[in-house]
Design a protein around this motif. Structure first.
Motif, PDB file in Angstrom:
ATOM      1  N   ASP A 179       0.816  -1.219   0.000  1.00  0.00           N
ATOM      2  CA  ASP A 179       0.000   0.000   0.000  1.00  0.00           C
ATOM      3  C   ASP A 179       0.849   1.269   0.000  1.00  0.00           C
ATOM      4  OD1 ASP A 179       0.943  -0.355   2.567  1.00  0.00           O
ATOM      5  OD2 ASP A 179      -0.970   0.076   3.559  1.00  0.00           O
ATOM      6  N   CYS A 180       2.051   1.182  -0.582  1.00  0.00           N
ATOM      7  CA  CYS A 180       2.940   2.337  -0.686  1.00  0.00           C
ATOM      8  C   CYS A 180       3.015   2.837  -2.124  1.00  0.00           C
ATOM      9  CB  CYS A 180       4.348   1.984  -0.217  1.00  0.00           C
ATOM     10  SG  CYS A 180       4.504   1.726   1.560  1.00  0.00           S
ATOM     11  N   LEU A 181       3.244   4.121  -2.268  1.00  0.00           N
ATOM     12  CA  LEU A 181       3.588   4.742  -3.534  1.00  0.00           C
ATOM     13  C   LEU A 181       5.006   5.284  -3.396  1.00  0.00           C
ATOM     14  CD1 LEU A 181       0.296   6.781  -4.167  1.00  0.00           C
ATOM     15  CD2 LEU A 181       0.850   4.482  -4.980  1.00  0.00           C
TER      16      LEU A 181
ATOM     17  N   PRO B 253      11.265   7.339   6.137  1.00  0.00           N
ATOM     18  CA  PRO B 253       9.976   7.773   6.687  1.00  0.00           C
ATOM     19  C   PRO B 253       8.837   7.600   5.691  1.00  0.00           C
ATOM     20  CG  PRO B 253      11.222   9.658   5.932  1.00  0.00           C
ATOM     21  CD  PRO B 253      12.116   8.453   5.716  1.00  0.00           C
ATOM     22  N   ASP B 254       7.632   7.866   6.158  1.00  0.00           N
ATOM     23  CA  ASP B 254       6.463   7.868   5.281  1.00  0.00           C
ATOM     24  C   ASP B 254       5.836   9.253   5.292  1.00  0.00           C
ATOM     25  OD1 ASP B 254       5.679   7.576   7.911  1.00  0.00           O
ATOM     26  OD2 ASP B 254       3.918   6.388   7.462  1.00  0.00           O
ATOM     27  N   ALA B 255       5.060   9.522   4.264  1.00  0.00           N
ATOM     28  CA  ALA B 255       4.430  10.823   4.126  1.00  0.00           C
ATOM     29  C   ALA B 255       3.077  10.651   3.458  1.00  0.00           C
ATOM     30  CB  ALA B 255       5.318  11.757   3.310  1.00  0.00           C
ATOM     31  N   SER B 256       2.317  11.742   3.417  1.00  0.00           N
ATOM     32  CA  SER B 256       0.988  11.732   2.812  1.00  0.00           C
ATOM     33  C   SER B 256       1.072  12.225   1.378  1.00  0.00           C
ATOM     34  CB  SER B 256       0.053  12.631   3.625  1.00  0.00           C
ATOM     35  OG  SER B 256      -1.214  12.726   3.016  1.00  0.00           O
ATOM     36  N   HIS B 257       0.423  11.521   0.478  1.00  0.00           N
ATOM     37  CA  HIS B 257       0.408  11.885  -0.938  1.00  0.00           C
ATOM     38  C   HIS B 257      -0.814  12.764  -1.226  1.00  0.00           C
ATOM     39  CE1 HIS B 257       0.116  11.293  -5.339  1.00  0.00           C
ATOM     40  NE2 HIS B 257       1.425  11.145  -5.265  1.00  0.00           N
TER      41      HIS B 257
ATOM     42  N   HIS C 149       2.665   6.257   2.218  1.00  0.00           N
ATOM     43  CA  HIS C 149       2.080   5.044   2.780  1.00  0.00           C
ATOM     44  C   HIS C 149       0.588   5.258   3.000  1.00  0.00           C
ATOM     45  CE1 HIS C 149       2.703   1.609   5.953  1.00  0.00           C
ATOM     46  NE2 HIS C 149       2.055   1.214   4.879  1.00  0.00           N
ATOM     47  N   LYS C 150      -0.239   4.529   2.249  1.00  0.00           N
ATOM     48  CA  LYS C 150      -1.687   4.742   2.310  1.00  0.00           C
ATOM     49  C   LYS C 150      -2.329   4.222   3.592  1.00  0.00           C
ATOM     50  CE  LYS C 150      -2.406   3.034  -1.893  1.00  0.00           C
ATOM     51  NZ  LYS C 150      -3.133   2.624  -3.127  1.00  0.00           N
TER      52      LYS C 150
END
Length: 322
Positions: free
Chosen positions: A89-91, A115-119, A204-205
């Motif tokens: 579930d990642c872009l 890290p992860d972030a919001s798309h 990361h959704k």
């Protein structure tokens, strides 16, 4: 450097399509992709096949064992100098591999995390969940942060290991429930150098609604106790924070019923916490709606983790049940 990207997959064909599409846009081209179907009923065979001319991609099908052992299956078949694992579930930003390659040349690491972030394409709820999982006012503040507490432990939604780590440490020995934390601690214990690459972010959704999010985070709270059973010294004071927060909420409710003097103080502290989250999220996301949803997501994150943590702490630590 040649990278092997390993993606375990379980009943999520649409997610893998979006992830693979982002990999076709990578500016760094020296990589292969291994998609391992972990006993899915709703498989992605046709979707993966459609990328055959766009990526160096391999598709495997195996019985269901969980994501940890499925990643091991990929490690065993990978050709790369470095293995990278993503959740389905990642872009992936188009410069991700370029960033990782440059960073490892400048500062060699045996294993890394990002890290992860919001798309921008995420729904308001997904953006709120992303906020709660990265906010300095929740436990998200100690994840993907080079100023975090204690050793940095890469998480498996965005994690890389060298072939040397795989050959010496082996793979995951837990297939679910804190498997990435256990693996990170074991890599540390063998003397390998691990670090954060702050620029190697993914989008990361996570979950698409609050009920799914609650179930996931409750499981994370339980997983922390599972890691404790392997490494007792890794249970830090900060891991008790969600449980303390949850008990404080309960105490505040009781105080409002029975004693207004204590309730006034409790309500003031709670209001301050609410305002901090709301305005911080509003500034970060430039949206009052997402800020309001971030309040819900943050309270779910803390209480779900706290309840899961307390459940298994009582069962497995106090009562010593398996």
């Amino acid at each position: 450097m040649f990278f092997s990207i390993i993606i375990p997959l379980y009943n999520r064909p649409q997610e893998i399509k979006e992830l693979l599409q982002t990999l076709t846009l990578q500016t760094y081209k020296q990589f292969e992709v291994l998609v391992i179907e972990d006993g899915s009923k709703d498989d992605a065979a046709e979707i993966v096949k459609s990328f055959a001319g766009k990526l160096d991609i391999k598709y495997f099908v195996k019985p269901n064992e969980g994501q940890g052992f499925t990643r091991n299956y990929g490690f065993e078949r990978a050709k790369g100098d470095y293995f990278i694992i993503f959740d389905s579930d990642c872009l992936i930003p188009e410069n991700y591999l370029q960033v990782v390659d440059a960073s490892l040349k400048a500062n060699p690491l045996d294993a890394y995390g990002g890290p992860d972030a919001s798309h921008p394409s995420f729904t308001p709820i997904q953006k709120a969940i992303s906020y709660s999982m990265t906010s300095p006012f929740t436990t998200g503040g100690i994840r993907g942060n080079k100023k975090g507490i204690g050793q940095f432990h890469p998480r498996s939604f965005n994690m890389g290991i060298s072939r040397q780590v795989w050959e010496k440490a082996g793979g995951f020995i837990i297939t679910r429930s804190g498997e990435d934390i256990e693996y990170s601690i074991r890599i540390h214990s063998l003397g390998f150098k691990i670090g954060l690459i702050p620029e190697a972010k993914v989008y990361h959704k996570r979950r698409t609604n609050f009920l799914q999010f609650y179930k996931q985070i409750h499981f994370f709270g339980r997983a922390r106790i599972n890691v404790y059973k392997f490494f007792p010294g890794e249970l830090k004071a900060v891991h008790f924070f969600p449980a303390v927060f949850t008990l404080s909420l309960l105490f505040t409710l009781v105080a409002n019923i029975f004693t207004w003097r204590i309730a006034v103080l409790c309500n003031f502290v709670l209001l301050l916490f609410i305002l901090l989250i709301f305005f911080h999220s509003w500034i970060k996301n430039n949206s009052a709606k997402i800020a309001f949803l971030s309040l819900i997501a943050s309270f779910i994150q803390l209480t779900a983790y706290g309840l899961g943590f307390m459940q298994d702490f009582w069962k497995r630590v106090i009562l010593k049940l398996s």
